[in-house]
Design an enzyme around this catalytic site. Structure first.
Site, PDB file in Angstrom:
ATOM      1  N   HIS A   1     -22.952  -4.482  21.695  1.00  0.00           N
ATOM      2  CA  HIS A   1     -22.343  -5.415  21.251  1.00  0.00           C
ATOM      3  C   HIS A   1     -22.821  -7.030  21.156  1.00  0.00           C
ATOM      4  CE1 HIS A   1     -18.524  -7.959  20.841  1.00  0.00           C
ATOM      5  NE2 HIS A   1     -18.213  -7.059  20.454  1.00  0.00           N
TER       6      HIS A   1
ATOM      7  N   ASP B   1     -15.232   0.688  19.867  1.00  0.00           N
ATOM      8  CA  ASP B   1     -15.209   1.584  18.524  1.00  0.00           C
ATOM      9  C   ASP B   1     -15.658   2.691  18.890  1.00  0.00           C
ATOM     10  OD1 ASP B   1     -14.733  -0.773  16.886  1.00  0.00           O
ATOM     11  OD2 ASP B   1     -16.511  -1.330  17.478  1.00  0.00           O
TER      12      ASP B   1
END
Length: 435
Positions: free
Chosen positions: A311, A369
């Protein structure tokens, strides 16, 4: 902001510039460079704004190294466990969690704004049936401003409030309509005796021919998805909303701009990419091929990427990923899919990656996700709608950020500068002499 002293910049022939250093309540300090250009004639150079604080905000805080996400100071783990989505909406918009009376009033107001104008409903017919739902979303949400001329004065707090209610209430209706239109089914109008997430699932999956039965476990899963995606500090789409809003654009146009930015595969489309990776790996052999797949990921020449890990901000385990993994397990258990091959594959891949020094040293941990695609697939949400669900959840965060920006006396129209490296001034040659 607390003044914590000064930073000194040395430049040119022994010249110096003192700049104030400010501290927030938590997080890194910032150097105030607003006087930099005026006093030195220089800009900072920061592609992607990785080291730039574009605003001051009281809404969301992220500590990427520690894996912490706070909405108005409350840990995301507590909010996702103890609150429903509209409680979180109230919190983001107002700064505090509602009491019972405030919650009842807020829910009632949202419920009274869920319907859309019938002419807006007919707007869907202007799109091809095979249009991507996000293309439809951008157009329809942007068109809302054509229906609400009574509340477009952004300097009026009551106008901003009614616009916020309209957007939060109507986004589920619009998302569901986009889905129904794409599959050729009739629109399902909202039902005000249902809670927010139940109402949305009925509009998505119900049909006029029979009564829709609400499954509380699945509704709670959707509610948690919405909470986990409600806001995430100054990401690309939020910054887009703020930038559009800084020009004085109406809130509907600003939210439409956020939806357009979220559409990008590097932002809102990441959960779709993670699910597709798992589906492809499943076709190639599933769990037995995980080790081989990981070897390919580590080979720079293979072109294989590990989606759903890492991320821009989090350099630890994304706190939302842990909650999404729990939700995934709850949904699959409820649906009798205890041995779901994709979930087993995801768990196996996560285990291998978390034990591999290659990924650990690079701080590549699962993000939200990685599991959200599996959850949405189990709920019956098609891949083409994943980013629409993300838009629905993030709308309240965008509104809160937009409203904060409008109220900030220090906010000006956004105008990033550049490092120009093109041609210097030159004269236009006659046509006959151009090579």
């Amino acid at each position: 902001m607390d003044n914590k002293g000064k930073a000194v910049l040395s430049y040119g022939d022994g010249k110096t510039l003192e700049m104030p250093v400010y501290g927030g309540t938590i997080g890194p300090d910032v150097i105030d460079i607003r006087a930099l250009y005026g006093k030195t004639g220089m800009f900072t150079y920061d592609p992607g704004f990785l080291s730039t604080a574009s605003c001051a905000s009281k809404i969301t805080y992220i500590d990427g190294d520690a894996g912490v996400l706070l909405y108005r100071g409350y840990p995301i783990e507590q909010l996702a466990t103890h609150c429903d989505f509209l409680e979180v909406c109230y919190l983001l918009l107002n700064g505090e969690l509602p009491n019972a009376e405030q919650k009842k009033s807020f829910d009632w107001t949202v419920a009274r704004h869920t319907m859309v104008h019938e002419q807006l409903a007919r707007l869907f017919q202007g799109f091809r049936r095979d249009s991507h739902p996000m293309a439809v979303m951008v157009g329809v949400v942007g068109a809302l401003s054509a229906f609400y001329h009574d509340s477009l004065d952004i300097a009026n707090p009551s106008h901003r409030e009614i616009s916020a209610f309209r957007l939060i209430a109507k986004l589920p209706t619009i998302v569901a309509m986009a889905y129904k239109y794409s599959i050729g089914q009739p629109f399902m109008y909202p039902k005000n005796n249902l809670d927010y997430s139940s109402n949305f699932m009925r509009m998505m999956f119900g049909v006029p021919a029979e009564e829709y039965e609400v499954n509380p476990v699945l509704v709670r899963a959707l509610d948690r998805i919405l909470i986990l995606h409600a806001d995430h500090e100054q990401n690309a789409s939020t910054s887009t909303v703020r930038l559009a809003g800084s020009s004085g654009a109406n809130p509907f146009a600003c939210i439409a701009s956020g939806i357009a930015c979220l559409w990008g595969p590097a932002h809102g489309g990441a959960n779709e990419a993670a699910l597709q990776m798992l589906l492809d790996l499943q076709k190639e052999g599933g769990v037995e091929k995980v080790s081989e797949f990981v070897k390919k990921v580590k080979d720079k020449n293979s072109g294989v990427k590990l989606m759903g890990f890492g991320h821009r901000v989090y350099k630890n385990y994304d706190p939302r990923a842990k909650l999404m993994q729990e939700t995934c397990r709850e949904v699959l258990d409820e649906l009798g899919l205890h041995n779901d091959p994709l979930f087993k594959l995801a768990m196996a891949l996560e285990k291998v990656a978390l034990e591999d020094e290659y990924f650990v040293s690079r701080k590549l941990y699962p993000n939200v996700d990685f599991y959200s695609g599996i959850v949405q697939r189990a709920l019956g949400i098609p891949v083409s709608m994943f980013t629409c669900i993300f838009s629905l959840a993030r709308t309240v965060g965008w509104i809160a950020q937009w409203n904060e920006m409008i109220s900030d006396p220090e906010q000006k129209i956004g105008r990033p500068r550049q490092l120009y490296n093109g041609a210097v001034k030159r004269d236009v040659p006659p046509m006959a002499t151009r090579g």
